[in-house]
Design an enzyme around this catalytic site. Structure first.
Site, short mmCIF file in Angstrom:
data_model
loop_
_atom_site.label_atom_id
_atom_site.label_comp_id
_atom_site.label_asym_id
_atom_site.label_seq_id
_atom_site.Cartn_x
_atom_site.Cartn_y
_atom_site.Cartn_z
N ASP A 1 0.88 -1.17 0.00
CA ASP A 1 0.00 0.00 0.00
C ASP A 1 0.92 1.22 0.00
O ASP A 1 1.67 1.43 0.96
CB ASP A 1 -0.87 -0.05 1.26
CG ASP A 1 -1.75 1.18 1.42
OD1 ASP A 1 -1.58 2.16 0.65
OD2 ASP A 1 -2.59 1.16 2.33
N GLY B 1 -9.52 4.97 -6.28
CA GLY B 1 -8.24 4.27 -6.44
C GLY B 1 -7.15 4.78 -5.51
O GLY B 1 -7.41 5.13 -4.35
N ASP C 1 -5.56 7.52 -5.62
CA ASP C 1 -5.79 8.94 -5.34
C ASP C 1 -6.63 9.08 -4.06
O ASP C 1 -6.26 9.83 -3.13
CB ASP C 1 -6.52 9.55 -6.55
CG ASP C 1 -6.56 11.06 -6.55
OD1 ASP C 1 -5.98 11.67 -5.65
OD2 ASP C 1 -7.19 11.62 -7.47
N TYR D 1 -8.27 4.17 -15.24
CA TYR D 1 -7.98 4.70 -16.58
C TYR D 1 -7.75 3.61 -17.64
O TYR D 1 -7.62 3.94 -18.83
CB TYR D 1 -6.79 5.67 -16.53
CG TYR D 1 -7.16 7.07 -16.05
CD1 TYR D 1 -8.49 7.42 -15.74
CD2 TYR D 1 -6.20 8.07 -15.93
CE1 TYR D 1 -8.83 8.71 -15.32
CE2 TYR D 1 -6.53 9.36 -15.51
CZ TYR D 1 -7.84 9.67 -15.20
OH TYR D 1 -8.16 10.95 -14.79
#
Ligand code: AR6
Length: 175
Positions: free
Chosen positions: A9, A31, A33, A126
């Protein structure tokens, strides 16, 4: 060349900078972000909001990068970059993704930072095919890091499957 691939992580890494796979607003999202904003705390959003807009709502055009402090993160800084949305590969996606890696390393050097961790930019929401993204990331970083002894680059994958994809790309580029 100091390039390492791990499963982790990214919000837990104590490095000079972690990279955020952001969107052009820099105002957060899902995600990695979302995870970075949650772990950094609300001051990160304030710092992003304070960055100038290059056009309405755009603080970081696709392929570019911006730096902020890491606030509550163990990482000292966050370098936000915006990867391309995958449209089939003929819309300049590869050039834009390569620019993300190059511009991010540019900021790292400008700020005289050493250790940096990248997530698999564009490989989630994406939709960039991971094997292609990994190959591009590794070849771009290899070229950029040639002769560079001061940067320590970690490719931080969120699953062992993704790590295997990046490891294959690294092995292939070394062959
Ligand atoms: N640590 C490391 N990697 C992670 C973590 C984490 N905590 N969480 C997810 N990943 P994505 P994108 C991996 O979708 O494709 C946002 O909404 C994830 O498994 O985060 O560039 C932005 O605001 C995947 O392999 O980024 C944009 O709108 C990789 O990070 C959009 O998503 C990237 O997946 C950007 O999409």
């Amino acid at each position: 060349m100091p390039l390492k691939i791990i499963t982790a992580d990214i919000t837990r890494l104590r490095v000079d900078a972690i990279v955020n796979a952001a969107n052009p607003s820099l105002l957060g999202g899902g995600g990695v972000d979302g995870a970075i904003h949650r772990a950094a705390g609300p001051r990160l959003l304030e710092a992003c909001r304070a960055l100038p807009e290059s056009s309405p709502g755009v603080r970081c055009p696709t392929g570019e990068a911006r730096i902020t402090p890491g606030f509550a993160l163990p990482a000292r800084h966050v370098i936000h970059t915006v990867g391309p949305v995958w449209h089939g590969g003929t819309s300049g996606e590869a050039q834009l993704l390569a620019s993300c890696y190059r511009n991010t390393l540019g900021l790292l050097r400008e700020q005289r930072l050493g250790t940096i961790a990248f997530p698999a930019i564009s490989c989630g929401i994406y939709g960039y095919p991971p094997a292609r993204a990994a190959q591009l990331a590794v070849t771009t970083l290899r070229v950029e890091l040639a002769g560079d002894d001061s940067s320590d680059v970690i490719l931080c994958c969120f699953s062992d499957d993704m790590r295997a994809v990046f490891q294959r790309a690294l092995d292939a580029s070394a062959a």
